[in-house]
Design an enzyme around this catalytic site. Sequence first.
Site, PDB file in Angstrom:
ATOM      1  N   ARG A 181      18.690-118.318 -33.984  1.00  0.00           N
ATOM      2  CA  ARG A 181      18.384-119.720 -33.662  1.00  0.00           C
ATOM      3  C   ARG A 181      16.970-119.894 -33.120  1.00  0.00           C
ATOM      4  O   ARG A 181      16.489-121.008 -32.969  1.00  0.00           O
ATOM      5  CB  ARG A 181      19.403-120.250 -32.654  1.00  0.00           C
TER       6      ARG A 181
ATOM      7  N   LEU B 155      16.468-100.807 -36.260  1.00  0.00           N
ATOM      8  CA  LEU B 155      16.559-102.263 -36.382  1.00  0.00           C
ATOM      9  C   LEU B 155      15.215-102.816 -36.822  1.00  0.00           C
ATOM     10  O   LEU B 155      14.175-102.376 -36.330  1.00  0.00           O
ATOM     11  CB  LEU B 155      16.919-102.881 -35.025  1.00  0.00           C
ATOM     12  N   GLU B 156      15.236-103.793 -37.708  1.00  0.00           N
ATOM     13  CA  GLU B 156      14.001-104.481 -38.103  1.00  0.00           C
ATOM     14  C   GLU B 156      14.116-105.929 -37.656  1.00  0.00           C
ATOM     15  O   GLU B 156      15.072-106.619 -38.000  1.00  0.00           O
ATOM     16  CB  GLU B 156      13.788-104.401 -39.611  1.00  0.00           C
TER      17      GLU B 156
ATOM     18  N   TYR C  29      27.973 -90.433 -47.250  1.00  0.00           N
ATOM     19  CA  TYR C  29      26.540 -90.302 -46.963  1.00  0.00           C
ATOM     20  C   TYR C  29      26.214 -88.862 -46.570  1.00  0.00           C
ATOM     21  O   TYR C  29      25.215 -88.293 -47.016  1.00  0.00           O
ATOM     22  CB  TYR C  29      26.161 -91.274 -45.839  1.00  0.00           C
TER      23      TYR C  29
END
Length: 191
Positions: free
Chosen positions: A117, A137-138, A173
């Site tokens: 927001r 994290l980006e 993975y």
Amino acid sequence: MSIKSDRWIRKMAEEHGMIEPFEAGQVRFNDAGERLVSYGTSSYGYDVRCAPEFKVFTNVHSVIVDPKNFDEKSFIDIIGDECIIPPNSFALARTMEYFRIPRDVLTICLGKSTYARCGIIVNVTPLEPEWEGHVTLEFSNTTNLPARIYAGEGVAQMLFFQSDADDVCETSYKDRGGKYQGQRGVTLPRT
């Protein structure tokens, strides 16, 4: 595949080390009683915290952004309780939590609405079956103003989906030797 509840998340974290460190409930205030961006276990997910280490994108060295040949000079390292992201830029960080994803689970990460927001978008690829590590994290600042990210507070929510017993993946993975397996700290692109 079904989404997993708070009971399952608590059990997997406490008995199998799926999330470390782990918060069994929602934390909304710090020890001084000040409001935080919440983190911890929610109804059907887990809100992760950002660690106090950041890599903020810079164009000072005028390098080309190339995912196959990424130049570390594209970032400025920042250690602290908060990080200011320049307008229309981005930063990398990592979760405080270390994850160990079970073979029959796929984890999807969504940004928290508190940041969205404000024009701050969090992007993370899915945590695949048997992946483990700190999550990189980006954060994209989509505004034309500087934006602040807080370490030690909630930044994104992990949703856990468990496959049916007869439909567990053939290759995880870990099986295929994924290049980000066991990553610690903020991890830059690898090829």
